[in-house]
Structures are given as C-alpha cells and as structure tokens.
Design an enzyme around this catalytic site. Sequence first.
Site, mmCIF file in Angstrom:
data_model
loop_
_atom_site.group_PDB
_atom_site.id
_atom_site.type_symbol
_atom_site.label_atom_id
_atom_site.label_comp_id
_atom_site.label_asym_id
_atom_site.label_seq_id
_atom_site.Cartn_x
_atom_site.Cartn_y
_atom_site.Cartn_z
ATOM 1 C CG ASP A 1 32.484 38.070 36.477
ATOM 2 O OD1 ASP A 1 33.123 38.683 36.343
ATOM 3 O OD2 ASP A 1 32.602 36.563 36.740
ATOM 4 C CG ASP B 1 32.996 39.997 44.282
ATOM 5 O OD1 ASP B 1 34.053 40.281 43.668
ATOM 6 O OD2 ASP B 1 32.637 38.798 44.479
ATOM 7 C CD GLU C 1 36.903 36.950 40.533
ATOM 8 O OE1 GLU C 1 37.804 36.231 41.365
ATOM 9 O OE2 GLU C 1 35.703 37.004 40.675
ATOM 10 C CG HIS D 1 30.922 35.411 46.577
ATOM 11 N ND1 HIS D 1 31.717 34.313 46.442
ATOM 12 C CD2 HIS D 1 31.114 36.335 45.819
ATOM 13 C CE1 HIS D 1 32.489 34.606 45.402
ATOM 14 N NE2 HIS D 1 32.156 35.980 45.081
ATOM 15 C CG HIS E 1 35.176 40.646 38.765
ATOM 16 N ND1 HIS E 1 34.098 39.988 39.179
ATOM 17 C CD2 HIS E 1 35.987 40.534 39.888
ATOM 18 C CE1 HIS E 1 33.907 39.888 40.294
ATOM 19 N NE2 HIS E 1 35.210 40.101 40.877
#
Length: 473
Positions: A89, A120, A154, A439, A87
């Site tokens: 995004d 990520d 995602e 994150h 992904h």
Amino acid sequence: MDISVALRTYFQAHRQEMIDTLAAWVAVPSVRGEAQPGMPFGEGPARMLTLALEQCTAFGFSTEQVADCMGSADLNQLPPALAVLCHLDVVPAGEGWTQDPFTLVYRQDTGRLYGRGAIDNKGPAVAALFAMRAIRELDIPMRQGVRLLLGTDEENGSSDLVLYRKHRTMPPMVFTPDGDYPVINIEKGMLRLELTAQAEPAQSGCRVETIEGGTVINGVPARAQAWIRGCTGQEIETLFRQLPEGIQGECSEEAGCCCVTLQGQSAHASKPELGKNALTALLELLVKLNLPAQQHAMLLALHRAFPYGDTDGSALGIACRDDKSGGLTQVLSLLTYKAGTLTAAVDLRYPLCGHGEEISARIRESLQSGGISTRVQMHHPPHETPEDSPFVQTLLNVYQRATGQPAHCLAIGGGTYVHDIPGGVAFGAEFPGEENQMHGADESIRVESLLKIAELTALAMVRLCGEEPEEAV
C-alpha cells in the site's frame, strides 16, 4: 562460489526486469479506500496484492493469501526461520508532482526511478522478491526457510499485521526494508491523544468564532487560522510584533470579522524541533486577547501545556531521555474549534525510559483547568531488539561487508512495520545520505540503490538461513 559476486552479477543481468516489475506495481494506485467484500482496505490494495502474488507464483514460489489483506511467498519448503516484511500500500499521491505519480519514470540525469511507492515500499518489495529468485536460480544451498510477506495496510496503522497474526505465526526472525540502513533496532513509544472541550462563544465583545490548524496528526502544523469578532485588525497587527521568530502573520477584515493566518514551517512529528508550529504560535496570540472567561481558560490551558517552541514536553513536566533512544518529543498537531466545540490531537514519541500511561495521565491533569478532556487514540510502547543479538549482529556484518561502510544500530522516533513484532528490526531500505522524497512529490529510488537493496536482502537471507560458511558470503 563467491556468493556476493554471483548475486551482484545476477541483479545487474536482471536490472531491466526488476525495473519493469516495479513499473507494473507502481501503476496500481494502492491507496487505502472503502472496504468491500474480500477487500478490507479497498480495491487498490487488493488489486496490488493479487498482482504481486501472481508474480511470485510465476517465479515458482509457493504463495498464500491470508485474511484478504496479506500475502506470502516461500523460498523453499522448509519451515520459515526468517520473514522479510514489505508492504504494497502507498500514501495518496498528493500535490507537486512533475509527472504522473503512478507511472514509473526513469531520469537519466539523476539515475533515479520516480513514482509513488518507488522507495516506500514497492521498490524494496521487488528487490526482496528478486533476492529470493536469485538464491533459487543460483542454487545457493539453504538450511532454513525464508518467507516474503506482503502487506496492504502499513500506511494506515498496520491492521493487516494484526489480522495476519491471528491466523499465522511469525517466523523467529523478521526484518523489514521499510526504514534505514544499517539497522534500526530501537523505536520510541508512540502515543496519540485526542482532546475535546466545549466553550460556547459569547454574543458580544472580543471572541473567537473558529480556529483551524494542522492537516495531519504526525506533522508540525505549518499553517493555522482563527476568525475573531469584536476586535480590530489594528489590534491583531499590534500583536504580530510579538510573534516568535520564523512565524509570519496576516490579518484581513470582512463583515466585522478578523481572519488571522499564521504561517510557520512543517516537520515530521518525530523531529518537531525542525519545524515552526503555527498552531501553538496562534494560541500564544489568542490568549493575549480579552476573550470570554470559559473560552480564555480553554485556550490558556492549551497554551500553557503546549507553549510555542516546547517540543520535549518540559512545560508539562514529561520531558525525559536516555542514551539509547534519545528524548521525548511532542506536537500539538491538529486543532479545530467551531460552534463552541474544540477537538485537537497530540502526537508524542517517548524513549525507552518513559511510561506512556504516566505521560497521558500528566497531560490529562494539566488540561483539566481548561475543561479539556483527553482520550488515548493510539499507544504503542517502545520497541527494542538487543544490538548484541546474533540476528542484529549478522545484519550489521552483512551491511558492512557489502558496502564497505561502518555499520551501527539506529534509534528512531518514527515507527516501522515491525514496531509491534518482538525481535523485529528494520534493515534498509534508505541508505545514509540519500533523499528519496518518501511520502512526498516525486518519490524516487536510485536504480543502483534498488540493485544494492536486492543484494543486501539476498545476502541477509543466505547468512541467516543458508548453508554456506561465513567467509564464502
């Protein structure tokens, strides 16, 4: 040809090109925004998808964009038997960065590349793209097709996959480099509940006016506040002596109102035992006050269902576990009470032996005494791909041979991009013992890990879809 050596050499030779590609992708802040025509998740994800597909086309791959939300690049003209699902995004930058989060920065002292999306999932997506390029440019023969899938939603529920699967069929084998190595084959069921209630505050006596706790549904709330009228700061501070270990309290008085703030410790909802839930600690304090009957009943029902320190659902009678996937976890993660209206949220992860419908029914029954209604906000049943399947065994073998480390399957409480894809697994991208601040601020990836992800992804493609005998890989 020793394919492993050839691939390793290839990625070392293309090291800077891979870094440059990742830098261009990180520079696009592909955070979900307002939907626009042709851009279902906003301008950022749409621009990122266009950039990535242009890069795939420049490398000579056949590409397609589906439903304005997902792109694909095919290694060859053969029917795809394998999809590598990535992904593009990312989550918002957030606070605490020591640099611009959307500028990829290499730090020699750590050997890492820093930027939002580095691990990520833009870094692994770049690795997968270069894995396909390496196979093509090294003329490694393939007997089946391989497809790189690039999604754009995602981080906000994977609605891109729902749209894509309405138009296209997934290949029989799917793995995502959006989890951990060696292989994640089991993911707990995910159940999120919304709680609502009405309890009008009285106009006199001790009463709670507002409560605020938590910032995200999938995390243990580290901070919670309540504004209380009709009691003194001294009364509150007396109750502070009974606070659970690890919870700190502060009370201030202004215009006849006590502001109570509790501080705990955050943790991911899949591992709530690592946190200190300030919100459930606050409920424990509030129910000790002489509150109006309706308000007290509401807060008491919540406290009894989610007492401080209970992270496995024992108080609700929903605790369960099995040897494969571990135990149930639950977090009362969000709560707002204002002008007599309460809204709250619960995040539960349950093992293979659990039943989401029974769990939600039990919670609904337990909260009725406090006038609290429940609504299922999200429910994904547990996901399992058999460990003894040829697909999983091949991936485990690839990992063990390429790293020299033991390979075993993992079960997690979180959800990966393949959670709702039958037979899908996560293969990477985080190596055991690595901390990449996914994150978080200063998200990063080791350059050597980026190259290793590309190598492992390419070897998996060859082992699963190539013509070379096993011993040559």
